[in-house]
Each structure stands twice: as structure tokens, then as C-alpha cells.
Design a protein around this motif. Structure first.
Motif, PDB file in Angstrom:
ATOM      1  N   GLY B 157     -32.525 -96.603  79.554  1.00  0.00           N
ATOM      2  CA  GLY B 157     -33.546 -97.158  78.656  1.00  0.00           C
ATOM      3  C   GLY B 157     -34.911 -96.527  78.890  1.00  0.00           C
ATOM      4  N   LEU B 158     -35.299 -96.388  80.162  1.00  0.00           N
ATOM      5  CA  LEU B 158     -36.606 -95.812  80.499  1.00  0.00           C
ATOM      6  C   LEU B 158     -36.700 -94.341  80.086  1.00  0.00           C
ATOM      7  CD1 LEU B 158     -37.159 -97.345  84.069  1.00  0.00           C
ATOM      8  CD2 LEU B 158     -38.356 -97.975  81.973  1.00  0.00           C
ATOM      9  N   LEU B 159     -35.620 -93.581  80.313  1.00  0.00           N
ATOM     10  CA  LEU B 159     -35.613 -92.155  79.952  1.00  0.00           C
ATOM     11  C   LEU B 159     -35.680 -91.978  78.438  1.00  0.00           C
ATOM     12  CD1 LEU B 159     -32.939 -90.818  82.464  1.00  0.00           C
ATOM     13  CD2 LEU B 159     -35.373 -90.284  82.494  1.00  0.00           C
ATOM     14  N   GLN B 160     -34.996 -92.856  77.721  1.00  0.00           N
ATOM     15  CA  GLN B 160     -35.038 -92.780  76.256  1.00  0.00           C
ATOM     16  C   GLN B 160     -36.452 -93.048  75.752  1.00  0.00           C
ATOM     17  OE1 GLN B 160     -31.807 -95.432  75.144  1.00  0.00           O
ATOM     18  NE2 GLN B 160     -30.434 -93.698  74.835  1.00  0.00           N
ATOM     19  N   ASN B 161     -37.151 -93.993  76.415  1.00  0.00           N
ATOM     20  CA  ASN B 161     -38.545 -94.271  76.042  1.00  0.00           C
ATOM     21  C   ASN B 161     -39.432 -93.045  76.248  1.00  0.00           C
ATOM     22  OD1 ASN B 161     -37.997 -96.862  75.336  1.00  0.00           O
ATOM     23  ND2 ASN B 161     -38.743 -97.775  77.253  1.00  0.00           N
ATOM     24  N   GLU B 162     -39.081 -92.226  77.256  1.00  0.00           N
ATOM     25  CA  GLU B 162     -39.873 -91.019  77.524  1.00  0.00           C
ATOM     26  C   GLU B 162     -39.453 -89.859  76.629  1.00  0.00           C
ATOM     27  OE1 GLU B 162     -41.192 -90.120  81.287  1.00  0.00           O
ATOM     28  OE2 GLU B 162     -41.309 -92.212  81.918  1.00  0.00           O
ATOM     29  N   GLY B 163     -38.470 -90.083  75.781  1.00  0.00           N
ATOM     30  CA  GLY B 163     -38.033 -89.062  74.830  1.00  0.00           C
ATOM     31  C   GLY B 163     -37.167 -87.977  75.437  1.00  0.00           C
ATOM     32  N   ILE B 164     -36.562 -88.245  76.587  1.00  0.00           N
ATOM     33  CA  ILE B 164     -35.705 -87.245  77.230  1.00  0.00           C
ATOM     34  C   ILE B 164     -34.305 -87.291  76.602  1.00  0.00           C
ATOM     35  CG2 ILE B 164     -34.596 -86.599  79.416  1.00  0.00           C
ATOM     36  CD1 ILE B 164     -37.184 -87.522  80.794  1.00  0.00           C
ATOM     37  N   GLU B 165     -33.842 -86.120  76.164  1.00  0.00           N
ATOM     38  CA  GLU B 165     -32.547 -86.056  75.485  1.00  0.00           C
ATOM     39  C   GLU B 165     -31.951 -84.656  75.608  1.00  0.00           C
ATOM     40  OE1 GLU B 165     -31.931 -88.235  71.469  1.00  0.00           O
ATOM     41  OE2 GLU B 165     -31.605 -86.107  71.078  1.00  0.00           O
ATOM     42  N   PRO B 166     -30.674 -84.481  75.858  1.00  0.00           N
ATOM     43  CA  PRO B 166     -29.672 -85.518  76.056  1.00  0.00           C
ATOM     44  C   PRO B 166     -29.715 -86.149  77.451  1.00  0.00           C
ATOM     45  CG  PRO B 166     -28.672 -83.353  76.275  1.00  0.00           C
ATOM     46  CD  PRO B 166     -30.095 -83.136  75.858  1.00  0.00           C
ATOM     47  N   ILE B 167     -29.128 -87.327  77.542  1.00  0.00           N
ATOM     48  CA  ILE B 167     -28.934 -87.998  78.822  1.00  0.00           C
ATOM     49  C   ILE B 167     -27.424 -88.066  79.035  1.00  0.00           C
ATOM     50  CG2 ILE B 167     -29.298 -90.127  80.142  1.00  0.00           C
ATOM     51  CD1 ILE B 167     -31.655 -90.735  78.191  1.00  0.00           C
ATOM     52  N   ASN B 168     -26.939 -87.332  80.034  1.00  0.00           N
ATOM     53  CA  ASN B 168     -25.501 -87.284  80.279  1.00  0.00           C
ATOM     54  C   ASN B 168     -25.134 -88.043  81.546  1.00  0.00           C
ATOM     55  OD1 ASN B 168     -24.569 -85.645  78.056  1.00  0.00           O
ATOM     56  ND2 ASN B 168     -25.718 -83.977  79.008  1.00  0.00           N
ATOM     57  N   LEU B 169     -23.873 -88.449  81.602  1.00  0.00           N
ATOM     58  CA  LEU B 169     -23.425 -89.300  82.704  1.00  0.00           C
ATOM     59  C   LEU B 169     -22.461 -88.583  83.648  1.00  0.00           C
ATOM     60  CD1 LEU B 169     -23.475 -92.310  83.748  1.00  0.00           C
ATOM     61  CD2 LEU B 169     -21.386 -92.639  82.435  1.00  0.00           C
ATOM     62  N   VAL B 170     -22.679 -88.764  84.943  1.00  0.00           N
ATOM     63  CA  VAL B 170     -21.707 -88.330  85.949  1.00  0.00           C
ATOM     64  C   VAL B 170     -21.251 -89.586  86.696  1.00  0.00           C
ATOM     65  CG1 VAL B 170     -21.391 -87.095  88.127  1.00  0.00           C
ATOM     66  CG2 VAL B 170     -22.557 -85.974  86.234  1.00  0.00           C
ATOM     67  N   ILE B 171     -19.962 -89.846  86.674  1.00  0.00           N
ATOM     68  CA  ILE B 171     -19.426 -90.979  87.427  1.00  0.00           C
ATOM     69  C   ILE B 171     -18.940 -90.441  88.765  1.00  0.00           C
ATOM     70  CG2 ILE B 171     -17.754 -92.869  87.479  1.00  0.00           C
ATOM     71  CD1 ILE B 171     -17.647 -92.695  84.408  1.00  0.00           C
ATOM     72  N   ASN B 172     -19.544 -90.953  89.838  1.00  0.00           N
ATOM     73  CA  ASN B 172     -19.262 -90.433  91.171  1.00  0.00           C
ATOM     74  C   ASN B 172     -18.372 -91.399  91.950  1.00  0.00           C
ATOM     75  OD1 ASN B 172     -19.448 -88.681  93.350  1.00  0.00           O
ATOM     76  ND2 ASN B 172     -21.421 -89.461  94.050  1.00  0.00           N
ATOM     77  N   ARG B 173     -17.596 -90.850  92.843  1.00  0.00           N
ATOM     78  CA  ARG B 173     -16.760 -91.622  93.779  1.00  0.00           C
ATOM     79  C   ARG B 173     -15.744 -92.523  93.107  1.00  0.00           C
ATOM     80  NH1 ARG B 173     -20.020 -93.871  98.816  1.00  0.00           N
ATOM     81  NH2 ARG B 173     -17.883 -93.905  99.527  1.00  0.00           N
ATOM     82  N   LEU B 174     -15.135 -92.021  92.046  1.00  0.00           N
ATOM     83  CA  LEU B 174     -14.099 -92.805  91.383  1.00  0.00           C
ATOM     84  C   LEU B 174     -12.774 -92.644  92.129  1.00  0.00           C
ATOM     85  CD1 LEU B 174     -13.940 -94.334  88.428  1.00  0.00           C
ATOM     86  CD2 LEU B 174     -12.309 -92.516  88.036  1.00  0.00           C
TER      87      LEU B 174
END
Lengths: 85, 264
Positions: B157-174
Motif C-alpha cells: 500500500g505504501l509503495l503504491q502511494n509513492e507511485g512505484i511500479e511494478p511491485i513484484n513478490l518473492v515468497i521465501n522459505r516455502l
């Protein structure tokens, strides 16, 4: 009925976590208290109850992220046998 | 002109520094020019994870306070060509740096390097804002647990407010085993909840501990599941199409249930 529930006795901890998370995030994203959430849900239900028939405890609300914004989702399931008044 | 990517999470201990070290090394191994920047002022650790602690002379604070040139503050990696580290000051506090100053450093670095990876501190305060200030894109690291996912959601949410895009996800330790047993939130549930694009999944790999002990990032180790996952992510970051392998999270019963539901 879910096929899996025939074989598993108690609910898996991962599904409990997912459910808890959904509830926590709805409140976080909403930035309102649980009380306000329930109040909103109740008031919405009251308005809709003028037109539809449904059981109060089947209503659920959540907030989902869609790109850069959020979508407020409210589910008011009513059975097909009920008629619009 | 390269790009600046902030690696962040909200919660501490989910693998931001390990991911920054490994992705930076992996990208350099793929012949990209890379700078990894430690933005955790006062609690720096990227130098230690990289095994470069004895080579740090200057920090980003020295650059900001004009005690040395930016290029002179960069520490060259011991093992891979084209990989540099910009260390954080250990004696200063996070609010000794202003976002514009970080932004300025990032702007200069991306003129000369393909990738600038910023290792963000935990939290949502000044340190996080400084780390994100110069970023074009973001990678969110989370582990599949309640607290980490909740904090990740807040950070997104905070990064989107700052206009940063794209925001990608890394799922760690699965751990596929734990997911199968129903004791860990699955990859799909994490994705469903956070609803951002998945860049990769790092399986639980105990080799990370030895790698940190030695100060040699995991990607240098052959045939380690974690190393392979980081290499795949790095390839994706360079624009290659690399599929995310299925970790067989479904239990035998789930597979039967899926088979039944397909029949309907």
C-alpha cells in the motif's frame, strides 16, 4: 460438502491462518475497527433487507487489492426461492 | 540506463538481505553490471552476508557528506565481476539521511549500472522511505506466515502511494512438505491475498545458514534448491521467460479432490 473433509478430522492450521489473515487485512485496508465494520455490515444489511430476504449471518465483507486501488466486496447470498418484494 | 529496485518487506527476518545478496550476485553472474546498496543505516549487514566486511572503507554517508566520490565508495565483490557494494554507515542513524540524498545516489548509480538493488531496513519509518526514495520498481519479500504477509500488505500500500511500479513478490522459505500437511499457507493463498505479480518462490533451504556463516552467497553453491530458485528469479529480472516450477504443494487428497472437481 468438501471431499477432503471426509478424511481430515480437524481443520488445517493453514486454512485457519488464511481465514484470520483475510479478516485482519480487511480491517487493516479499511482502517476501521471491528466494531465499525460490524456496524456498517448491519446497516447495509438493513437497507438490503427491504428488498431481499436473506439470513443475516451469511453476509460477509472484504477488501481486495485490484492493481493500484481497492475493491470493497460485500456478499449477500439469498436463496432463489426468495422473491424480490 | 539501468533500473533501481528496492527489496523490502516490512517485517524483519524474512530474507531481504539474503535475497539482495543472492539476486545481486546472480545478476552479475548473468553478465549484468550490478550495485547492491545497503540502506539499513546503523544496522548494516549486507557487507557481512557478502563476505566483504573487511573491505568496506567508505559508506553512503561519506558520499552524502562529500568525504569521498561515489565511485570510490563502491566495494568490488571478491568472486564475481561487475558486482559492487555500497555499504551503509554503522555509526549514523536512519534519519541522518534524507530521501533526496538517497535519490541522488540512485540516479547516479543507474547511469553506470544495469541493476541497482537497494536492501531496505525493516519497518515503515524513515529508513524504509529513504530506501524506496530512488526506486523505480520494488520486490516484496515475504515468508508464508501471518505476520510477514500482513506487513507485506501494508508495505505494498505504501509503495503504491509513492507511485512505484511494478511491485513484484518473492515468497521465501516455502516448505512444500508443510503446505502438503496443511501447516503452511500455500503459494496460491499468499498470491490470492496480496494480489500482486509473483516473481518467484524460494524453497526452505538450510544451506542459507552455512552460506551466511562463510560470507558466500548461496548462488555460488551448485545444486542447492535455494540457489536455483534465485538464479531463476534473476533470469526473469533480465527479461527471460523462465517458468515458476510447481512445488507439488497439493497433497494426495487434494489431487483426488481436484480430479473430482474437474469431472463435474
Amino acid at each position: 460438502m468438501d471431499f477432503r473433509s471426509l478424511f481430515t478430522r480437524k481443520s488445517k492450521s493453514s486454512s485457519i491462518a488464511t481465514q484470520r489473515l483475510q479478516l485482519i487485512l480487511t480491517q487493516d485496508r479499511f482502517e476501521v475497527s471491528e466494531d465499525s465494520m460490524k456496524k456498517l455490515q448491519l446497516e447495509l444489511t438493513e437497507v438490503l433487507a427491504k428488498y431481499f430476504e436473506f439470513t443475516m449471518n451469511s453476509v460477509s465483507m472484504s477488501i481486495k487489492r485490484e492493481g493500484n486501488s481497492y475493491v470493497l466486496m460485500a456478499d449477500f447470498p439469498y436463496s432463489k426461492t426468495n422473491k424480490i418484494r | 540506463m539501468g533500473k533501481v529496485i528496492v527489496i523490502t518487506s516490512g517485517k524483519g527476518g524474512v530474507g531481504k538481505t539474503t535475497s539482495t545478496a543472492n539476486l545481486g550476485t546472480a545478476l552479475a553472474m548473468l553478465d549484468k553490471t550490478v550495485v547492491i546498496v545497503d540502506a539499513d543505516v546503523g544496522l548494516r549487514n549486507l557487507d557481512v552476508v557478502m563476505g566483504l566486511e573487511s573491505r568496506v572503507v567508505y559508506t553512503s554517508m561519506d558520499v552524502i557528506e562529500k568525504r569521498c566520490e561515489l565511485s570510490k565508495a563502491l566495494v568490488k565483490d571478491r568472486r564475481v565481476e561487475n558486482l559492487m557494494l555500497l555499504a551503509a554507515s554503522q555509526r549514523n542513524r536512519k534519519d541522518d539521511i534524507r530521501p533526496e540524498q538517497m535519490q541522488d545516489i540512485c540516479e547516479k548509480l543507474k547511469e553506470d549500472y544495469d541493476f541497482v538493488l537497494i536492501d531496505s531496513p525493516a519497518g515503515i519509518e524513515q529508513g524504509f522511505h529513504n530506501a524506496a526514495a530512488g526506486a523505480d520498481e520494488a520486490i516484496i519479500v515475504t515468508t508464508p506466515d501471518l505476520s510477514a504477509i500482513r506487513d507485506a500488505d501494508r508495505i505494498i500500500g505504501l509503495l503504491q502511494n509513492e507511485g512505484i511500479e511494478p511491485i513484484n513478490l518473492v515468497i521465501n522459505r516455502l516448505s512444500a512438505t508443510l503446505v502438503r500437511k496443511g501447516n503452511m499457507i500455500s503459494k496460491n493463498d499468499v498470491l490470492d491475498i496480496l494480489n500482486i505479480d509473483l516473481l518467484g518462490v524460494i524453497p526452505e533451504d538450510t544451506g542459507v545458514i552455512a552460506s551466511t556463516n562463510r560470507g558466500v552467497p548461496l548462488v555460488h553453491t551448485e545444486r542447492s534448491p535455494g540457489a536455483e530458485a534465485y538464479m531463476r528469479i534473476a533470469r526473469r529480472m533480465t527479461g527471460q521467460r523462465v517458468p515458476i516450477p510447481d512445488m507439488r504443494e497439493d497433497s494426495f487428497l487434494d489431487q483426488i479432490a481436484n480430479w473430482f472437481s474437474k469431472k463435474k
